[in-house]
Motif scaffolding. Structure first.
Motif, PDB file in Angstrom:
ATOM      1  N   TRP A   1       0.734  -1.238   0.003  1.00 23.60           N
ATOM      2  CA  TRP A   1      -0.063   0.034   0.179  1.00 23.60           C
ATOM      3  C   TRP A   1       0.657   1.215   0.095  1.00 23.60           C
ATOM      4  CZ3 TRP A   1      -5.120   0.700  -0.584  1.00 23.60           C
ATOM      5  CH2 TRP A   1      -5.971  -0.513  -0.793  1.00 23.60           C
ATOM      6  N   ARG A   2       2.224   1.137  -0.170  1.00 22.84           N
ATOM      7  CA  ARG A   2       3.102   2.377  -0.215  1.00 22.84           C
ATOM      8  C   ARG A   2       2.716   3.359  -1.131  1.00 22.84           C
ATOM      9  NH1 ARG A   2       5.164  -1.707  -2.975  1.00 22.84           N
ATOM     10  NH2 ARG A   2       6.445  -1.353  -4.606  1.00 22.84           N
ATOM     11  N   THR A   3       2.249   2.570  -2.416  1.00 22.70           N
ATOM     12  CA  THR A   3       2.378   3.663  -3.602  1.00 22.70           C
ATOM     13  C   THR A   3       0.837   4.506  -3.298  1.00 22.70           C
ATOM     14  OG1 THR A   3       3.151   2.314  -5.017  1.00 22.70           O
ATOM     15  CG2 THR A   3       2.255   4.108  -5.922  1.00 22.70           C
ATOM     16  N   VAL A   4      -0.119   3.997  -2.911  1.00 21.39           N
ATOM     17  CA  VAL A   4      -1.193   4.654  -2.553  1.00 21.39           C
ATOM     18  C   VAL A   4      -1.072   5.463  -1.383  1.00 21.39           C
ATOM     19  CG1 VAL A   4      -3.646   4.353  -1.464  1.00 21.39           C
ATOM     20  CG2 VAL A   4      -2.834   2.774  -3.126  1.00 21.39           C
ATOM     21  N   ALA A   5      -0.394   5.317  -0.218  1.00 22.58           N
ATOM     22  CA  ALA A   5      -0.132   6.042   1.041  1.00 22.58           C
ATOM     23  C   ALA A   5       0.698   7.444   0.340  1.00 22.58           C
ATOM     24  CB  ALA A   5       0.623   5.352   1.819  1.00 22.58           C
TER      25      ALA A   5
END
Length: 266
Positions: free
Chosen positions: A43-47
Protein backbone atom coordinates in the motif's frame (compact mmCIF):
# COMPACT_ATOMS: atom_id res chain seq x y z
CA UNK A 1 4.50 12.19 1.02
CA UNK A 2 7.44 10.04 2.07
CA UNK A 3 7.59 7.38 4.79
CA UNK A 4 8.92 8.98 7.94
CA UNK A 5 8.85 6.31 10.64
CA UNK A 6 7.79 2.76 11.55
CA UNK A 7 6.01 2.24 14.86
CA UNK A 8 5.45 -1.02 16.74
CA UNK A 9 2.56 -1.83 19.06
CA UNK A 10 2.22 -4.83 21.38
CA UNK A 11 -1.10 -6.65 20.98
CA UNK A 12 -2.85 -9.63 22.60
CA UNK A 13 -1.38 -13.11 22.74
CA UNK A 14 2.21 -11.92 22.81
CA UNK A 15 2.07 -10.69 19.21
CA UNK A 16 2.76 -7.23 17.81
CA UNK A 17 1.75 -4.98 14.93
CA UNK A 18 3.92 -2.54 13.00
CA UNK A 19 2.66 0.62 11.32
CA UNK A 20 4.41 2.50 8.50
CA UNK A 21 3.77 6.22 8.85
CA UNK A 22 4.02 8.61 5.89
CA UNK A 23 4.17 12.37 6.37
CA UNK A 24 4.20 14.03 9.79
CA UNK A 25 4.77 11.17 12.29
CA UNK A 26 2.90 12.73 15.22
CA UNK A 27 0.07 14.44 13.33
CA UNK A 28 -3.37 12.75 13.36
CA UNK A 29 -4.36 11.61 9.89
CA UNK A 30 -5.59 8.62 7.88
CA UNK A 31 -5.10 5.03 9.09
CA UNK A 32 -5.06 2.35 6.35
CA UNK A 33 -6.00 -1.29 7.05
CA UNK A 34 -4.99 -3.70 4.23
CA UNK A 35 -6.86 -6.96 3.67
CA UNK A 36 -5.84 -10.57 3.03
CA UNK A 37 -2.98 -11.33 0.62
CA UNK A 38 -1.70 -7.81 1.23
CA UNK A 39 0.67 -5.99 3.58
CA UNK A 40 1.79 -2.46 4.38
CA UNK A 41 4.44 -2.56 1.66
CA UNK A 42 1.78 -3.23 -0.97
CA UNK A 43 0.00 0.00 0.00
CA UNK A 44 3.04 2.28 -0.08
CA UNK A 45 2.16 3.81 -3.49
CA UNK A 46 -1.39 4.63 -2.41
CA UNK A 47 -0.08 6.09 0.86
CA UNK A 48 2.31 8.41 -0.97
CA UNK A 49 -0.47 9.50 -3.34
CA UNK A 50 -2.80 10.64 -0.56
CA UNK A 51 -2.20 14.25 0.51
CA UNK A 52 -5.50 15.23 2.14
CA UNK A 53 -4.23 14.43 5.63
CA UNK A 54 -0.93 15.40 7.30
CA UNK A 55 -0.09 11.72 7.81
CA UNK A 56 -1.04 8.32 6.43
CA UNK A 57 -0.38 5.34 8.72
CA UNK A 58 -0.51 1.90 7.07
CA UNK A 59 -1.11 -1.02 9.44
CA UNK A 60 0.86 -4.19 8.83
CA UNK A 61 -1.61 -6.62 10.36
CA UNK A 62 -0.42 -9.62 12.39
CA UNK A 63 0.70 -12.64 10.40
CA UNK A 64 2.87 -10.68 7.95
CA UNK A 65 6.48 -9.58 8.55
CA UNK A 66 7.69 -7.54 10.33
CA UNK A 67 4.54 -7.82 12.47
CA UNK A 68 4.09 -10.76 14.82
CA UNK A 69 2.31 -14.14 14.51
CA UNK A 70 -1.42 -14.75 14.17
CA UNK A 71 -1.61 -16.73 17.49
CA UNK A 72 -3.98 -19.61 18.16
CA UNK A 73 -6.89 -17.50 19.45
CA UNK A 74 -7.15 -15.49 16.22
CA UNK A 75 -10.54 -14.13 15.12
CA UNK A 76 -12.13 -11.06 13.55
CA UNK A 77 -12.37 -9.68 17.09
CA UNK A 78 -8.60 -10.10 17.38
CA UNK A 79 -8.18 -7.81 14.38
CA UNK A 80 -10.60 -5.23 15.75
CA UNK A 81 -8.78 -5.25 19.09
CA UNK A 82 -5.41 -4.87 17.33
CA UNK A 83 -6.76 -1.91 15.38
CA UNK A 84 -8.01 -0.37 18.61
CA UNK A 85 -4.49 -0.59 20.05
CA UNK A 86 -3.09 1.11 16.95
CA UNK A 87 -5.70 3.89 16.99
CA UNK A 88 -5.10 4.54 20.68
CA UNK A 89 -1.36 4.51 20.16
CA UNK A 90 -1.44 6.88 17.22
CA UNK A 91 -3.89 9.20 18.94
CA UNK A 92 -6.65 11.19 17.30
CA UNK A 93 -6.87 9.52 13.90
CA UNK A 94 -9.03 11.66 11.63
CA UNK A 95 -10.14 8.88 9.29
CA UNK A 96 -9.93 5.13 8.79
CA UNK A 97 -9.62 3.37 5.43
CA UNK A 98 -9.89 -0.39 4.92
CA UNK A 99 -9.58 -2.58 1.83
CA UNK A 100 -11.35 -5.95 1.42
CA UNK A 101 -11.11 -7.86 4.73
CA UNK A 102 -9.47 -4.73 6.14
CA UNK A 103 -12.62 -2.84 5.16
CA UNK A 104 -14.74 -5.17 7.27
CA UNK A 105 -12.32 -4.76 10.19
CA UNK A 106 -12.62 -0.97 9.89
CA UNK A 107 -16.43 -1.05 9.72
CA UNK A 108 -16.70 -3.35 12.74
CA UNK A 109 -14.31 -1.11 14.67
CA UNK A 110 -16.54 1.88 13.83
CA UNK A 111 -19.49 0.01 15.31
CA UNK A 112 -17.66 -0.21 18.63
CA UNK A 113 -15.89 3.14 18.98
CA UNK A 114 -16.62 6.65 17.73
CA UNK A 115 -14.75 7.62 14.57
CA UNK A 116 -15.01 10.74 12.44
CA UNK A 117 -14.87 9.01 9.05
CA UNK A 118 -14.55 5.47 7.71
CA UNK A 119 -13.83 4.66 4.06
CA UNK A 120 -13.91 1.06 2.79
CA UNK A 121 -12.98 -0.28 -0.64
CA UNK A 122 -14.90 -3.46 -1.56
CA UNK A 123 -15.22 -4.76 2.00
CA UNK A 124 -16.07 -8.46 2.23
CA UNK A 125 -18.22 -10.46 4.62
CA UNK A 126 -19.78 -13.91 4.76
CA UNK A 127 -20.73 -15.76 2.57
CA UNK A 128 -17.68 -14.45 0.70
CA UNK A 129 -15.14 -17.21 0.02
CA UNK A 130 -17.16 -20.03 1.54
CA UNK A 131 -16.67 -22.24 -1.52
CA UNK A 132 -12.86 -21.98 -1.38
CA UNK A 133 -12.51 -22.41 2.39
CA UNK A 134 -12.06 -26.24 2.27
CA UNK A 135 -9.37 -25.93 -0.40
CA UNK A 136 -7.51 -23.29 1.58
CA UNK A 137 -7.70 -25.45 4.69
CA UNK A 138 -6.26 -28.41 2.78
CA UNK A 139 -3.46 -26.24 1.38
CA UNK A 140 -2.57 -25.03 4.87
CA UNK A 141 -2.56 -28.53 6.31
CA UNK A 142 -0.31 -29.65 3.45
CA UNK A 143 2.02 -26.65 4.00
CA UNK A 144 1.34 -25.69 0.37
CA UNK A 145 1.18 -21.87 0.16
CA UNK A 146 1.45 -22.05 -3.63
CA UNK A 147 -1.77 -24.04 -3.71
CA UNK A 148 -3.47 -21.34 -1.64
CA UNK A 149 -2.19 -18.64 -3.99
CA UNK A 150 -3.60 -20.51 -6.99
CA UNK A 151 -6.98 -20.98 -5.31
CA UNK A 152 -7.27 -17.26 -4.57
CA UNK A 153 -6.20 -16.08 -7.98
CA UNK A 154 -8.19 -18.59 -10.03
CA UNK A 155 -11.36 -19.10 -7.98
CA UNK A 156 -11.74 -15.69 -6.35
CA UNK A 157 -9.88 -13.24 -8.60
CA UNK A 158 -10.99 -15.14 -11.73
CA UNK A 159 -7.58 -15.30 -13.43
CA UNK A 160 -7.09 -17.99 -16.04
CA UNK A 161 -4.37 -20.62 -15.95
CA UNK A 162 -2.05 -18.64 -18.21
CA UNK A 163 -2.17 -15.60 -15.92
CA UNK A 164 -1.41 -17.73 -12.86
CA UNK A 165 1.42 -19.45 -14.71
CA UNK A 166 2.85 -16.01 -15.54
CA UNK A 167 2.86 -15.13 -11.84
CA UNK A 168 4.53 -18.44 -11.00
CA UNK A 169 7.19 -17.86 -13.66
CA UNK A 170 8.55 -14.87 -11.73
CA UNK A 171 10.29 -16.41 -8.69
CA UNK A 172 10.36 -13.16 -6.72
CA UNK A 173 6.67 -12.39 -7.28
CA UNK A 174 5.59 -15.96 -6.54
CA UNK A 175 7.66 -16.09 -3.34
CA UNK A 176 6.07 -12.85 -2.16
CA UNK A 177 2.57 -14.18 -2.88
CA UNK A 178 3.33 -17.38 -0.99
CA UNK A 179 4.48 -15.38 2.03
CA UNK A 180 1.30 -13.33 1.97
CA UNK A 181 -0.79 -16.53 1.74
CA UNK A 182 0.40 -17.69 5.16
CA UNK A 183 -2.48 -16.15 7.19
CA UNK A 184 -5.06 -16.59 4.43
CA UNK A 185 -7.03 -19.58 5.70
CA UNK A 186 -7.29 -18.19 9.24
CA UNK A 187 -8.44 -14.81 7.92
CA UNK A 188 -11.14 -16.23 5.66
CA UNK A 189 -12.29 -18.65 8.36
CA UNK A 190 -12.62 -15.68 10.73
CA UNK A 191 -15.56 -14.44 8.64
CA UNK A 192 -17.43 -17.51 9.85
CA UNK A 193 -16.37 -17.42 13.50
CA UNK A 194 -19.49 -15.54 14.54
CA UNK A 195 -22.86 -14.58 13.03
CA UNK A 196 -22.85 -11.90 10.34
CA UNK A 197 -23.44 -8.44 11.84
CA UNK A 198 -26.83 -6.90 11.23
CA UNK A 199 -25.38 -3.38 11.15
CA UNK A 200 -21.93 -1.84 10.77
CA UNK A 201 -20.18 1.46 11.51
CA UNK A 202 -23.03 2.86 13.62
CA UNK A 203 -20.63 5.04 15.62
CA UNK A 204 -18.95 6.68 12.63
CA UNK A 205 -19.90 10.25 11.81
CA UNK A 206 -19.42 9.56 8.11
CA UNK A 207 -19.03 6.36 6.08
CA UNK A 208 -17.98 6.10 2.43
CA UNK A 209 -17.99 2.79 0.53
CA UNK A 210 -16.08 2.38 -2.74
CA UNK A 211 -16.62 -0.30 -5.38
CA UNK A 212 -14.57 -0.81 -8.53
CA UNK A 213 -16.46 -0.32 -11.77
CA UNK A 214 -15.55 -3.79 -13.05
CA UNK A 215 -16.59 -5.42 -9.75
CA UNK A 216 -19.95 -3.75 -9.36
CA UNK A 217 -22.79 -6.25 -9.28
CA UNK A 218 -20.47 -9.19 -10.02
CA UNK A 219 -19.48 -12.05 -7.74
CA UNK A 220 -17.59 -12.38 -5.58
CA UNK A 221 -16.41 -8.85 -4.71
CA UNK A 222 -19.30 -6.80 -6.04
CA UNK A 223 -21.97 -9.00 -4.47
CA UNK A 224 -20.14 -9.00 -1.14
CA UNK A 225 -19.91 -5.21 -1.40
CA UNK A 226 -23.70 -5.12 -1.77
CA UNK A 227 -24.10 -7.32 1.33
CA UNK A 228 -22.00 -4.86 3.32
CA UNK A 229 -23.70 -1.76 1.89
CA UNK A 230 -27.11 -3.02 3.02
CA UNK A 231 -25.77 -3.02 6.59
CA UNK A 232 -24.53 0.57 6.35
CA UNK A 233 -27.61 2.42 5.04
CA UNK A 234 -26.19 5.84 5.95
CA UNK A 235 -23.05 5.34 3.81
CA UNK A 236 -22.21 7.22 0.65
CA UNK A 237 -21.46 4.84 -2.23
CA UNK A 238 -18.78 5.69 -4.78
CA UNK A 239 -17.38 3.94 -7.85
CA UNK A 240 -13.79 3.84 -9.14
CA UNK A 241 -14.36 3.49 -12.91
CA UNK A 242 -12.53 0.80 -14.81
CA UNK A 243 -11.01 -0.83 -11.74
CA UNK A 244 -11.56 -4.05 -9.82
CA UNK A 245 -10.52 -5.42 -6.47
CA UNK A 246 -6.79 -4.83 -6.96
CA UNK A 247 -7.00 -1.09 -7.62
CA UNK A 248 -4.27 -0.40 -5.04
CA UNK A 249 -1.82 -2.23 -7.34
CA UNK A 250 -3.29 -1.41 -10.74
CA UNK A 251 -4.32 2.23 -10.22
CA UNK A 252 -2.80 3.44 -6.92
CA UNK A 253 -2.69 7.12 -7.91
CA UNK A 254 -6.36 7.06 -8.96
CA UNK A 255 -7.35 5.34 -5.74
CA UNK A 256 -5.29 7.77 -3.68
CA UNK A 257 -6.97 10.74 -5.38
CA UNK A 258 -10.42 9.29 -4.75
CA UNK A 259 -9.67 8.72 -1.07
CA UNK A 260 -8.33 12.25 -0.74
CA UNK A 261 -11.35 13.65 -2.54
CA UNK A 262 -13.66 12.02 -0.02
CA UNK A 263 -11.78 13.77 2.76
CA UNK A 264 -12.10 17.13 0.99
CA UNK A 265 -15.85 16.59 0.64
CA UNK A 266 -16.45 16.58 4.38
Amino acid sequence: MEQSIRKRFSVAGGSWVTVDVYGEPDAPGLVVVPGAMSDAYGWRTVATAVDAWPSVAVVNRRGRAPSGPMTSAYSLRTEVADLGVVLDGLGGAQALFGWSYGGLIALVAADERPLRQVIAYEPVMRPFGLDVLPGLKAAQEAADPGGAVEIVHRRLAGLDGAAVDALRADPEVWAALCRLAGPLYAELAALYGEPAPEALARRADRVDLIVGGTSRGRAPYGTSFDDVARRVPHAGVHELPGQGHMAHLQAPAELGRLIGGLAAAR
